[in-house]
Design a protein around this motif. Structure first.
Motif, PDB file in Angstrom:
ATOM      1  N   HIS A  21     -11.475  -5.290  -8.703  1.00  0.00           N
ATOM      2  CA  HIS A  21     -11.791  -4.295  -7.686  1.00  0.00           C
ATOM      3  C   HIS A  21     -10.966  -4.545  -6.414  1.00  0.00           C
ATOM      4  CE1 HIS A  21     -14.136  -1.283  -5.599  1.00  0.00           C
ATOM      5  NE2 HIS A  21     -14.405  -2.167  -4.645  1.00  0.00           N
ATOM      6  N   GLN A  22     -10.883  -5.810  -5.992  1.00  0.00           N
ATOM      7  CA  GLN A  22     -10.121  -6.146  -4.786  1.00  0.00           C
ATOM      8  C   GLN A  22      -8.642  -5.793  -4.969  1.00  0.00           C
ATOM      9  OE1 GLN A  22     -11.204  -7.085  -1.787  1.00  0.00           O
ATOM     10  NE2 GLN A  22      -9.090  -6.976  -1.066  1.00  0.00           N
ATOM     11  N   LEU A  23      -8.086  -6.081  -6.128  1.00  0.00           N
ATOM     12  CA  LEU A  23      -6.683  -5.733  -6.378  1.00  0.00           C
ATOM     13  C   LEU A  23      -6.486  -4.222  -6.359  1.00  0.00           C
ATOM     14  CD1 LEU A  23      -5.804  -8.320  -9.152  1.00  0.00           C
ATOM     15  CD2 LEU A  23      -4.808  -8.204  -6.863  1.00  0.00           C
ATOM     16  N   GLU A  24      -7.418  -3.484  -6.937  1.00  0.00           N
ATOM     17  CA  GLU A  24      -7.321  -2.016  -6.924  1.00  0.00           C
ATOM     18  C   GLU A  24      -7.389  -1.471  -5.504  1.00  0.00           C
ATOM     19  OE1 GLU A  24     -10.515  -1.140  -9.605  1.00  0.00           O
ATOM     20  OE2 GLU A  24      -9.260  -1.461 -11.381  1.00  0.00           O
ATOM     21  N   ILE A  25      -8.251  -2.030  -4.675  1.00  0.00           N
ATOM     22  CA  ILE A  25      -8.350  -1.621  -3.270  1.00  0.00           C
ATOM     23  C   ILE A  25      -7.023  -1.890  -2.559  1.00  0.00           C
ATOM     24  CG2 ILE A  25      -9.401  -2.250  -1.043  1.00  0.00           C
ATOM     25  CD1 ILE A  25     -12.045  -2.626  -2.585  1.00  0.00           C
ATOM     26  N   LEU A  30      -1.963  -0.155  -0.118  1.00  0.00           N
ATOM     27  CA  LEU A  30      -0.507  -0.282  -0.037  1.00  0.00           C
ATOM     28  C   LEU A  30       0.186   1.041  -0.376  1.00  0.00           C
ATOM     29  CD1 LEU A  30      -0.160  -3.797  -1.667  1.00  0.00           C
ATOM     30  CD2 LEU A  30       0.494  -3.207   0.689  1.00  0.00           C
ATOM     31  N   GLN A  31      -0.348   1.769  -1.342  1.00  0.00           N
ATOM     32  CA  GLN A  31       0.237   3.067  -1.688  1.00  0.00           C
ATOM     33  C   GLN A  31       0.134   4.047  -0.514  1.00  0.00           C
ATOM     34  OE1 GLN A  31      -1.960   3.760  -5.355  1.00  0.00           O
ATOM     35  NE2 GLN A  31      -0.112   3.366  -6.561  1.00  0.00           N
ATOM     36  N   MET A  55       5.038  -5.348  -3.349  1.00  0.00           N
ATOM     37  CA  MET A  55       3.661  -5.833  -3.272  1.00  0.00           C
ATOM     38  C   MET A  55       2.775  -5.104  -4.275  1.00  0.00           C
ATOM     39  SD  MET A  55       3.376  -6.208   0.868  1.00  0.00           S
ATOM     40  CE  MET A  55       1.721  -6.867   0.924  1.00  0.00           C
ATOM     41  N   ILE A  56       2.975  -3.805  -4.410  1.00  0.00           N
ATOM     42  CA  ILE A  56       2.218  -3.024  -5.389  1.00  0.00           C
ATOM     43  C   ILE A  56       2.546  -3.498  -6.796  1.00  0.00           C
ATOM     44  CG2 ILE A  56       1.967  -0.724  -6.410  1.00  0.00           C
ATOM     45  CD1 ILE A  56       2.387   0.377  -3.501  1.00  0.00           C
ATOM     46  N   PHE A  57       3.830  -3.698  -7.070  1.00  0.00           N
ATOM     47  CA  PHE A  57       4.255  -4.157  -8.388  1.00  0.00           C
ATOM     48  C   PHE A  57       3.599  -5.491  -8.741  1.00  0.00           C
ATOM     49  CE2 PHE A  57       7.015  -6.697 -11.088  1.00  0.00           C
ATOM     50  CZ  PHE A  57       7.216  -5.846 -12.155  1.00  0.00           C
TER      51      PHE A  57
END
Length: 68
Positions: A21-25, A30-31, A55-57
């Motif tokens: 969840h934290q990574l998705e947030i 970032l997007q 960073m998104i990658f």
């Protein structure tokens, strides 16, 4: 030649869900930040846009390695 050694960490299902969840947030944030820099002409903004992409990658790569 030596094989790459991968460390495994035992996390509870709840901890895994929280991490995912934290990574998705972070990816979503970032997007949004990257969208704000889109179309900018300054060299700084182009560099910032590339940084957001990297960073998104990296977060997506990590997300892909976490069990569902």
């Amino acid at each position: 030649m030596s094989q790459a050694h991968q460390a495994h960490v035992n996390l509870s299902e709840n901890e895994i869900r929280k991490l995912r969840h934290q990574l998705e947030i972070e990816i979503n944030w970032l997007q949004r930040q990257m969208e704000e820099t889109r179309g900018a002409d300054s060299e700084l903004d182009v560099t910032l846009h590339q940084t957001y992409r990297e960073m998104i990658f990296s977060r997506r790569a990590l997300l892909g390695r976490i069990p569902r």
